[in-house]
Design an enzyme around this catalytic site. Sequence first.
Site, PDB file in Angstrom:
ATOM      1  N   LYS A 197      46.679  22.230  79.529  1.00  0.00           N
ATOM      2  CA  LYS A 197      45.605  21.235  79.608  1.00  0.00           C
ATOM      3  C   LYS A 197      45.809  20.318  80.811  1.00  0.00           C
ATOM      4  O   LYS A 197      44.851  19.987  81.523  1.00  0.00           O
ATOM      5  CB  LYS A 197      45.562  20.428  78.292  1.00  0.00           C
ATOM      6  N   GLN A 212      47.660  15.945  70.352  1.00  0.00           N
ATOM      7  CA  GLN A 212      47.950  17.354  70.111  1.00  0.00           C
ATOM      8  C   GLN A 212      48.514  17.558  68.705  1.00  0.00           C
ATOM      9  O   GLN A 212      49.456  16.875  68.310  1.00  0.00           O
ATOM     10  CB  GLN A 212      48.939  17.863  71.182  1.00  0.00           C
ATOM     11  N   ASP A 248      38.253  16.051  71.341  1.00  0.00           N
ATOM     12  CA  ASP A 248      38.473  17.185  70.440  1.00  0.00           C
ATOM     13  C   ASP A 248      37.303  17.344  69.460  1.00  0.00           C
ATOM     14  O   ASP A 248      37.155  18.386  68.827  1.00  0.00           O
ATOM     15  CB  ASP A 248      39.727  16.937  69.577  1.00  0.00           C
TER      16      ASP A 248
HETATM   17  N1  L34 Z   1      44.378  18.073  69.106  1.00  0.00           N
HETATM   18  N2  L34 Z   1      45.567  20.032  68.936  1.00  0.00           N
HETATM   19  C1  L34 Z   1      44.450  19.390  69.319  1.00  0.00           C
HETATM   20  N3  L34 Z   1      43.418  20.030  69.914  1.00  0.00           N
HETATM   21  C2  L34 Z   1      43.468  21.362  70.136  1.00  0.00           C
HETATM   22  O1  L34 Z   1      42.409  21.986  70.662  1.00  0.00           O
HETATM   23  C3  L34 Z   1      44.637  22.063  69.792  1.00  0.00           C
HETATM   24  N4  L34 Z   1      44.827  23.404  70.033  1.00  0.00           N
HETATM   25  C4  L34 Z   1      45.599  24.190  69.060  1.00  0.00           C
HETATM   26  C5  L34 Z   1      46.916  23.456  68.862  1.00  0.00           C
HETATM   27  N5  L34 Z   1      46.756  22.037  68.706  1.00  0.00           N
HETATM   28  C6  L34 Z   1      45.674  21.367  69.161  1.00  0.00           C
HETATM   29  C7  L34 Z   1      44.788  24.052  71.213  1.00  0.00           C
HETATM   30  O2  L34 Z   1      44.347  23.562  72.233  1.00  0.00           O
HETATM   31  C8  L34 Z   1      45.743  25.516  69.739  1.00  0.00           C
HETATM   32  N6  L34 Z   1      45.266  25.309  71.089  1.00  0.00           N
HETATM   33  C9  L34 Z   1      45.361  26.279  72.112  1.00  0.00           C
HETATM   34  C10 L34 Z   1      44.886  26.059  73.396  1.00  0.00           C
HETATM   35  C11 L34 Z   1      45.013  27.022  74.387  1.00  0.00           C
HETATM   36  C12 L34 Z   1      45.612  28.210  74.128  1.00  0.00           C
HETATM   37  C13 L34 Z   1      46.071  28.452  72.868  1.00  0.00           C
HETATM   38  C14 L34 Z   1      45.944  27.494  71.869  1.00  0.00           C
HETATM   39  C15 L34 Z   1      45.769  29.192  75.246  1.00  0.00           C
HETATM   40  O3  L34 Z   1      45.438  28.914  76.351  1.00  0.00           O
HETATM   41  N7  L34 Z   1      46.323  30.389  74.984  1.00  0.00           N
HETATM   42  C16 L34 Z   1      46.526  31.378  76.013  1.00  0.00           C
HETATM   43  C17 L34 Z   1      47.981  31.706  76.183  1.00  0.00           C
HETATM   44  C18 L34 Z   1      48.762  31.743  74.904  1.00  0.00           C
HETATM   45  C19 L34 Z   1      50.224  32.129  75.042  1.00  0.00           C
HETATM   46  O4  L34 Z   1      50.599  32.890  75.940  1.00  0.00           O
HETATM   47  O5  L34 Z   1      50.991  31.645  74.187  1.00  0.00           O
HETATM   48  C20 L34 Z   1      45.703  32.608  75.705  1.00  0.00           C
HETATM   49  O6  L34 Z   1      45.513  33.413  76.605  1.00  0.00           O
HETATM   50  O7  L34 Z   1      45.251  32.768  74.574  1.00  0.00           O
END
Ligand code: L34
Length: 234
Positions: free
Chosen positions: A6, A50, A73
Amino acid sequence: MYVNSKKKACEELGIYSEEHALPQETTQEELLRLVEKLNNDSNIDGILVQLPLPKQIDEKTIINAIRPEKDVDAFHPVNVGKIMIGDFDFLPCTPAGVIELIKESGIEVCGKSCVVIGRSNIVGKPQAMLLLHQNGTVTICHSRTKNLAEVVRGADIVVAAVGVPEMITGDMIKEGAVVIDVGMNRLENKKLVGDVNFEQCEKKAAAITPVPGGVGPMTIAMLMKNTVKAAQLK
Ligand code: L34
């Protein structure tokens, strides 16, 4: 790792961001004080706490403390309520990302049978509402659903958000369906897999999202969109 993604997205877009990495033992009062400080800081347009939070801190109390105008969010009850009536400023990032993927792929939701698997406040429930706003015919499935496979087999659009690795198998997917995988499950061997068995479902689906590289990056993109919107609204 997600927080880093982020921050990086903010940097790329020229959005100022600051991270407050607090110790695990932080008290609820300390966190509330920080939220309050950021609420009153006119240089800050968006606040994201988060999740998950350590067990001594009540998630609901913290989310309720964020000013709705800075709740990028869209987790605050005011924003959740606005989504329910279709009069919203922000959409929750993950469900909005899913809608964006569908639209950008030229897939029509109107009149389609949409099945959401999972009923969390963060994904399942708002996802169902957003699909309804697009005039989908929406079914929500969960752990008590009878004949899950049968219900999913009737779906034109499937959104899986349960948190059970590869639970959606090829036999549950109708030929030509659209399959969207919100799952993020880290296996013992560190491998990241979704809620969908990609190999099996890919053979049936007209379109399908991978994990990683599917919904996750969209979540971050939608967070950026909400942040810009918050700044514009101010
Ligand atoms: N407050 N907490 C708050 N807001 C959110 O919107 C989140 N979340 C979840 C966890 N806690 C939070 C996220 O942003 C999960 N999450 C999130 C965001 C991005 C990705 C995964 C989860 C992401 O970019 N994943 C990539 C790489 C994953 C990896 O290699 O581990 C993907 O390609 O899916």
